[in-house]
Design an enzyme around this catalytic site. Structure first.
Site, PDB file in Angstrom:
ATOM      1  N   GLN B  36       2.611   2.669  -0.639  1.00  0.00           N
ATOM      2  CA  GLN B  36       2.781   1.680  -1.698  1.00  0.00           C
ATOM      3  C   GLN B  36       1.446   0.989  -1.973  1.00  0.00           C
ATOM      4  OE1 GLN B  36       5.836  -0.797   0.115  1.00  0.00           O
ATOM      5  NE2 GLN B  36       4.790  -0.657   2.080  1.00  0.00           N
ATOM      6  N   ASP B 142       9.884   5.957   9.719  1.00  0.00           N
ATOM      7  CA  ASP B 142      11.019   5.808   8.811  1.00  0.00           C
ATOM      8  C   ASP B 142      12.226   5.277   9.591  1.00  0.00           C
ATOM      9  OD1 ASP B 142      12.980   5.975   6.926  1.00  0.00           O
ATOM     10  OD2 ASP B 142      12.878   8.142   6.662  1.00  0.00           O
ATOM     11  N   ASP B 160      15.134  -5.967   6.767  1.00  0.00           N
ATOM     12  CA  ASP B 160      14.145  -6.814   6.088  1.00  0.00           C
ATOM     13  C   ASP B 160      13.316  -5.910   5.181  1.00  0.00           C
ATOM     14  OD1 ASP B 160      12.294  -8.712   5.407  1.00  0.00           O
ATOM     15  OD2 ASP B 160      11.522  -9.028   7.440  1.00  0.00           O
ATOM     16  N   SER B 161      13.978  -5.383   4.169  1.00  0.00           N
ATOM     17  CA  SER B 161      13.381  -4.320   3.358  1.00  0.00           C
ATOM     18  C   SER B 161      12.766  -4.852   2.073  1.00  0.00           C
ATOM     19  CB  SER B 161      14.464  -3.311   2.983  1.00  0.00           C
ATOM     20  OG  SER B 161      15.382  -3.912   2.098  1.00  0.00           O
ATOM     21  N   THR B 162      12.027  -3.974   1.391  1.00  0.00           N
ATOM     22  CA  THR B 162      11.611  -4.244   0.018  1.00  0.00           C
ATOM     23  C   THR B 162      12.819  -4.026  -0.898  1.00  0.00           C
ATOM     24  OG1 THR B 162      10.839  -1.960  -0.026  1.00  0.00           O
ATOM     25  CG2 THR B 162       9.184  -3.646   0.375  1.00  0.00           C
ATOM     26  N   ASP B 163      12.617  -4.197  -2.207  1.00  0.00           N
ATOM     27  CA  ASP B 163      13.699  -3.978  -3.163  1.00  0.00           C
ATOM     28  C   ASP B 163      14.175  -2.518  -3.119  1.00  0.00           C
ATOM     29  OD1 ASP B 163      13.260  -6.603  -3.953  1.00  0.00           O
ATOM     30  OD2 ASP B 163      11.921  -6.034  -5.578  1.00  0.00           O
TER      31      ASP B 163
END
Lengths: 283, 283
Positions: B36, B142, B160-163
């Site tokens: 990212q 992962d 606690d992830s990103t969108d």
């Protein structure tokens, strides 16, 4: 091929260093009133939006959270709310919520700027829809003057003001709270919108402290309000007697944000706000 | 004369039609990782800010509200939380809160992008400060794979992830919740950040519904989070048995947002969110 649209935005400088931008379809009203700049735009994210002096006041999509908190916290915790004053709030959203309560005899809407009322009637029918209710009396005048002339008169005063700058600055001062105190009857209570503890910690603290010099009971509650800076909004209450944190009844009509259990929960303040009010932030 | 400064801003497009801009002093890190785009800026409003693929992940000023909710809701309501998994959360903020609990034996931090962890160590010492705690084991891999390989192992899983776009999309699916269920021990619970009901109503609803197909008990709580879209954030919890809305103990260390009473209050959802989860919005 995707439809091409104009890249048209309205931007609120929420502070000097933070700004919220909303993509707009159309500018519906853009003028100077005798008191402030009035802008109504149609946005893709929040529907129609009204800005005064560049600050978002209401959006069709999220105004309910703010107006329900402003009206129902006190209308549900006062033993018998009959006579109510709304200071500011010319859009009519707070009045719309207040008239849901059958104990109400009369609500006075005192907004200094009649053009705000007119713009809400024209562009925000879902907000202004109760302005012609027979229990509503509209007074386009300075609320500070209006309240000085009334003693022992209201059960509830709701200060639905703009931010504390320019002509609204006096609405966050001890002298005004004192005038409100004297305008309230026995068991009377006032509630004021008092900004965000993230963006405007000093205003939150000062409003609470100033009100505490006048009222024997002062409490703060909070709620979500997406289009106000930081999305976390505080409401400060001064009471002559009743506990504003204890709802005595439900709202006898549909609400989208407020409920009796949310009422109680909204008085549980995050730790940093508790510290801020104690004057112990950073310790 | 006022000091002149460069008019330098970072902007997050929170949706296609809404953007938040923050004035910046400096760009500290601006690079593509294998997964990212990683940007670290120093802002005037919120201190240092980390963005991944253009979306704000943490700011020095408000990260505590999110990380305290993510960690303490389950750490305080599980009867005896010993083994914890944090999925994503490479900044270390959730881990910092988890290690405040003395019952903890081991917390695994599984973030696919090691460069996020490194950037947090370098630029956010107040967030990453417990990453070297002896109870923390960091696995840059992962999480979907990691969790498939463990059965009946964790007491708590914190997502606690990103969108939910790109590689994080799978973290909002029933298959993943099912793998989490099997990786949890008896009395195990999971919590996931599940976006804003104002900006992303479908994600909120889908996450709740998908988790409900896997866990016997599913509840939602919410809190303020200024720099996430709309400032109102939801957290969805799946439990094998314990009631996540009932705290069993206090956090034995200082917190700035969370308290036992706020824990309980955070499960009182605004009416429109209750309707959304019932699938009755607009009715």
């Amino acid at each position: 091929m995707e439809k091409r649209v104009a890249d048209l935005w309205v931007t609120e400088y929420q502070t000097k260093n933070m700004r919220l931008g909303l993509r707009i379809k159309e500018v519906l009203c853009n003028k100077d009133t005798p008191y402030q700049h009035l802008l109504v735009v149609d946005t893709l994210e929040y529907g129609k939006v009204m800005l005064l002096d560049g600050a978002i006041q209401i959006t069709e999509k999220d105004e309910f959270t703010y107006h329900e908190m402003m009206a129902h916290i006190l209308m549900c915790s006062h033993p018998n709310p009959r006579r109510v004053l709304v200071v500011g709030g010319g859009d009519g959203g707070t009045v719309r919520e207040v008239v849901k309560h059958p104990s109400l005899e009369k609500v006075y809407l005192v907004d200094i700027d009649e053009e705000v009322i007119n713009a809400s009637r024209r562009y925000f029918p879902s907000v202004s829809c109760e302005l012609d209710n027979e229990k509503v009396e509209i007074k386009p005048m300075d609320a500070i003057q209006f309240i000085k002339e009334r003693k022992d008169f209201f059960d509830i005063v709701i200060v639905d003001s703009t931010d504390p700058v320019d002509f609204a600055e006096g609405l966050f001062k001890r002298d005004f709270y004192s005038d409100v105190f004297h305008a309230l009857r026995q068991d009377g209570m006032m509630i004021a919108q008092t900004e965000s503890p993230f963006a405007e910690a000093d205003i939150v603290k000062d409003a609470y402290n100033e009100m505490s010099k006048v009222f024997p009971i002062v409490k703060m509650c909070w709620g979500a309000m997406p289009t106000y800076p930081t999305g976390m909004w505080t409401y400060t209450i001064g009471s002559k007697g009743p506990d504003p944190a204890k709802p005595l009844r439900d709202v006898p009509a549909k609400t989208k944000y407020y409920s009796r259990s949310l009422h109680e929960a909204s008085f549980v303040l995050p730790g940093f706000v508790v510290q801020l009010l104690k004057g112990e932030e950073g310790k």
